[in-house]
Each structure stands twice: as structure tokens, then as C-alpha cells.
Design an enzyme around this catalytic site. Structure first.
Site, PDB file in Angstrom:
ATOM      1  N   ASP A 214      68.432  19.543  -1.440  1.00 50.90           N
ATOM      2  CA  ASP A 214      69.807  19.344  -1.019  1.00 50.90           C
ATOM      3  C   ASP A 214      70.717  20.404  -1.637  1.00 50.90           C
ATOM      4  OD1 ASP A 214      71.920  17.465   0.143  1.00 50.90           O
ATOM      5  OD2 ASP A 214      72.542  17.531  -1.972  1.00 50.90           O
ATOM      6  N   GLU A 240      68.271  23.293   2.138  1.00 51.41           N
ATOM      7  CA  GLU A 240      69.490  23.108   2.931  1.00 51.41           C
ATOM      8  C   GLU A 240      70.456  24.262   2.629  1.00 51.41           C
ATOM      9  OE1 GLU A 240      73.146  19.963   3.668  1.00 51.41           O
ATOM     10  OE2 GLU A 240      72.396  20.357   1.654  1.00 51.41           O
TER      11      GLU A 240
END
Length: 481
Positions: A214, A240
Site C-alpha cells: 500500500d 500501489e
């Protein structure tokens, strides 16, 4: 964690006459996983661990999904919003989705079903709570104080107002300031890297197969590489990194660490379906300036982008969403993730939960949308698996919203997103002669098809009528005996 916070708007689906949705693939009895390469990921967003385990056994394995992506499993702040899982307070495997023992059981069960497990991993930051408090599993914490893990010296203080990122055109700010008040870890520190790696190694010890990292854009690629170098064994990595036009940090910087999410894919696919022409998809992928095929991770939507207003297609777009996923699963670009959501009208809304905010067991189509079970999407996973490695040939388009193509010698998809039916047309599939299950409208099982059957003649042609906003798909893995 998306870098922006969006409002959501409930979009009416309208009457859906087509079989595209909401036809559900019933959970079949447990069976051995299909053979062959399986790479499609199902993102069971915010599902609890017993429900993930059951789904691996009853749906994901039998339908040919290769991976399940699960939401962050570490202890987090208290609350009922979805984003509490993205505010860690410790690295204990104890969250509203379940205990460490339940997590371990889930991994083992998924592996037994032939499904690997990817963990959404929050390593860029800790919590965003100024006052601190007590986490889900009872750990006390402050905004820059996590007893036994991190103290104030382990965080960035960048000097902007509130330590917040004020410009995404300033590389240093993006990677040293705070994202929506989330205390930003000093990932250049060897101590911090070692603590993060210890958490990831703990997950590896439980059998995890990979990590979605993330907020990777908010960490230098070199920091991620250093953390990766401390892992106890190899694991799949997907990062990400949101593309921003003109921004100094691009997704291409991160390909040395593993795969990278190609956020432009879902937005452009929505644009073609909603406003432009499917005919333009003839060279969809690297020719559009995207990441290299071998490093791109793609999706129609994910848990962040579906909360945008109009940016991507979501379950709220009904049949168009199903068609977009069918195209993604048939088209040979990138590794694919299918989103599985719960129904929401408020962008902050958390999953179905009890009075204590503990996530309830998943009951599909009762608060949980379960797009990965939609007949079109679930059956096109089989198409994807059957056509792995085949190129594209026999492209056809009418210049607008009707396209068709072969995965050479292995499968054929025709999508009609016009407002009218396409009748009386023949298609050159280039497949072996025989009878095939149309997997858009029927499920192939034990040599038979629950829906329409398409006959390919000795020259490789077949005839079909395709209603408006519908499709036909056949492949060699669904050929009737």
C-alpha cells in the site's frame, strides 16, 4: 490507501434484462483446483478470515482463481470505516477480520484449494489519530508512539503545515510528508526497515505467498528494495503507485521491485465504454504508454477507485461493468485482479459488521456484492486460464462499440456494447470445429453447458446473434464432447 478522499454517489442500475448480472455462480462442492497456470487475483475486500477460507474452497479454487488478496490483517485503530484497516497501531495479526489462528487457518485452507494468498500490507505509515488511543487488540498508541515498535525518531517531520503533503509535484514532499495525517515512517532507517521486514516475515511464516504494498509511491523505490532484501524468502510483490500526469514520481520507477498497479487501465477502459469507442482498444496496453506487460497489474476498479465519482466502472454500472471485466480477462495485458465489494452509498462506510464493528461473515448479495461470483466474471476466469500464452488474432470492429477477437487457437470473445442487437453475423474464431459453451450465458461443467451452445464449423466460423450491451465468449476449455 488512495492518496485522495472521494465522495461517492449511488448510481441506479436500472432494469437488467440481460443474463450478464446479477446471475450468480452457485458455490459448487469442494473440488481439486484446475490444472494449468492460474494467475487471476480475487480481491475479497474486507472479508473476514473464515469467509475467505470458505470462498477459497467453494468458489475461488473451483472457478480457477489463482490468488486471493486479503485486506490488511494487522491490529488497527477502532472504528467502523473501511479505512481503519489502513491505520496500523501494531503488527499483531489481530483485527476486526479475525485472530491470528483464524488467519493461519485461512491460509492453509486456501492453499488446500489451490489458491495462493496475497496480503494488502501497510508499511508506509502508522495511524492518523492525533490523540492516540487503544487499538483493536488492546495495544495503546500515540500518533508518533507505538510502544515496543516505533518512537518519535522513527517518523518523518517535513515542516509543511500539519506535516501534510501540499504538492504532488514535489518528490521530497510526497515521500517525506504525511498522507492525510498518517504518521509517516522513516523507511530510510535500517531500524524501521527491519521492523517492517519482521512483520512481513511473520506473514511469510504463516504461509503467505505475496504482498500488495500500500502507498508505495510514498516510499522511495530503493527503500522498498531494501525491505524486500530482508525478507526470509521470495514472494510475489505488487506495488500501489498511482500515475499522475506531470508528476516526478512515476510507476515505472518501481518495476525493479516487482509488479506495479497500472491505474490508467481502469480509467481508460471506463472512458472507452462510457464516452468513446471500444474499437480503440485494438492495441490496449503498452502502446497506450502503460507499464510493460510483464510488470503491469490491472483491474477495472479496486477498493479505492470505486469510491471515485465517475472515474471508473464499478458494480453500480451493472452489465457494463461485467462486460469490462470480460474484456480484461480475455485481453492479454498485465496480471488481472477482480474486485469483490460490499454494497455502499457512503464512501467511508465499512463492511457489514456487528455492534462492536467486528466484520460479519460474508453472505453474497446481502450487503456483500461479490462481483467475483457474477456468472460472466467467474466464467471468464476460465477463459483467461484456457487462453494463457496465446496471442491476439482475427480482430474485428465496426468502428464503434462492437468488437471481437481471437486468442489464437484457444478462445474468442465478441462484445456488443451498441444500443442495438447485432443479428445474423458470422464470426471467424479460428478454433477447432465443434460445439462450445457460450460462457457469458452459461456455465460449462462435466462436459455440458447450462446455457447456449455455439457451433464452430470446419472452417473455423460460427454464427451468433448478440443483443445490445451483451457478449459471446467461447474457449477450448469449454468444448462439449
Amino acid at each position: 490507501m488512495h492518496r485522495r478522499r472521494y465522495r461517492s454517489a449511488l448510481v441506479a442500475l436500472g432494469a437488467l434484462a440481460s443474463l450478464l448480472v446479477p446471475t450468480v455462480v452457485a458455490a459448487p462442492p469442494a473440488a481439486a483446483a484446475p490444472s494449468g497456470t492460474k494467475t487471476v487475483i480475487a480481491n475479497l475486500f474486507e472479508w473476514n478470515w473464515p469467509s475467505v477460507a470458505s470462498e477459497c474452497t467453494n468458489v475461488l479454487g473451483p472457478k480457477g482463481y489463482g490468488y486471493v488478496q486479503v485486506s490488511p490483517p494487522q491490529e488497527h485503530v477502532r472504528g467502523n470505516q473501511w479505512w481503519v484497516a489502513y491505520q496500523p497501531v501494531s503488527y499483531r495479526i489481530e483485527s476486526r477480520k479475525g485472530t491470528r489462528a483464524q488467519f493461519q487457518s485461512m491460509v492453509n485452507t486456501c492453499h488446500a484449494a489451490g489458491v495462493k494468498v496475497i496480503v494488502d500490507t501497510v508499511i508506509n505509515h502508522m495511524s492518523g489519530q492525533d490523540a492516540g488511543g487503544t487499538g483493536w487488540a488492546g495495544s495503546s498508541y500515540g500518533h508518533y508512539n507505538y510502544p515496543g515498535i516505533y518512537q518519535s525518531q522513527d517518523f518523518h517531520y517535513c515542516g509543511t503545515s500539519g506535516n501534510e503533503i501540499t504538492s504532488y509535484y514535489d518528490r521530497w514532499q510526497v515521500q517525506n510528508c504525511e498522507l492525510v495525517n498518517l504518521s509517516d515512517l522513516k523507511t530510510e532507517s535500517d531500524y524501521v526497515r527491519s521492523r517492517i521486514a519482521a512483520y512481513m516475515n511473520d506473514l511469510l511464516s504463516l504461509g503467505v505467498d505475496g504482498f500488495r504494498l500500500d502507498a508505495s509511491k510514498h516510499m522511495p523505490a530503493a527503500d522498498i528494495a531494501a525491505i524486500k532484501g530482508k525478507l526470509s524468502r521470495s514472494a510475489y510483490i505488487v506495488q500501489e503507485v498511482i500515475y499522475g500526469a506531470g508528476e516526478p514520481i512515476g510507476p515505472g520507477e518501481y518495476t525493479g521491485n516487482g509488479d506495479v498497479h497500472e491505474f490508467r487501465y481502469g480509467k481508460d477502459l471506463a472512458r472507452m465504454f462510457n464516452n468513446e469507442r471500444l474499437a480503440y482498444l485494438r492495441n490496449f496496453g503498452e502502446a497506450w504508454g502503460y507499464l510493460p506487460n510483464s510488470k503491469a497489474a490491472v483491474f477495472v476498479d479496486n477498493h479505492d477507485t470505486q469510491r471515485d465519482v465517475g472515474g471508473v466502472l464499478t458494480y453500480k454500472n451493472g452489465r457494463t461493468y461485467a462486460l469490462a471485466n470480460a474484456f480484461m480477462l480475455a485481453w492479454p495485458y498485465g496480471s488481472k485482479t477482480v474486485q469483490s465489494s460490499y454494497t455502499f452509498s457512503n464512501r467511508d462506510a465499512g463492511p457489514p459488521s456487528d455492534a462492536n464493528n467486528k466484520t460479519l461473515n460474508t453472505t453474497c448479495f446481502s450487503g456483500w456484492e461479490c462481483e467475483h461470483r457474477w456468472q460472466v466474471i467467474a466464467n471468464m476466469v476460465g477463459f483467461h486460464n484456457a487462453t494463457q500464452g496465446a496471442g491476439v488474432s482475427n480482430w474485428y470492429d465496426n468502428g464503434y462499440q462492437h468488437i471481437a477477437f481471437s486468442r489464437t487457437g484457444k478462445g474468442y470473445l465478441s462484445v456488443n456494447d451498441e444500443n442495438f442487437a447485432i443479428n445474423g453475423r458470422s464470426y471467424y474464431a479460428g478454433l477447432p470445429a465443434g460445439r462450445y459453451c457460450d460462457v457469458i450465458h452459461g456455465t460449462f461443467s462435466n462436459g455440458s453447458c447450462s446455457g447456449p451452445v455455439i457451433t464452430v464449423d470446419s472452417a473455423g466460423w460460427f454464427a451468433a446473434n448478440i443483443p445490445a450491451h451483451d457478449a459471446v465468449a467461447i474457449h477450448v476449455g469449454a468444448k462439449l464432447s
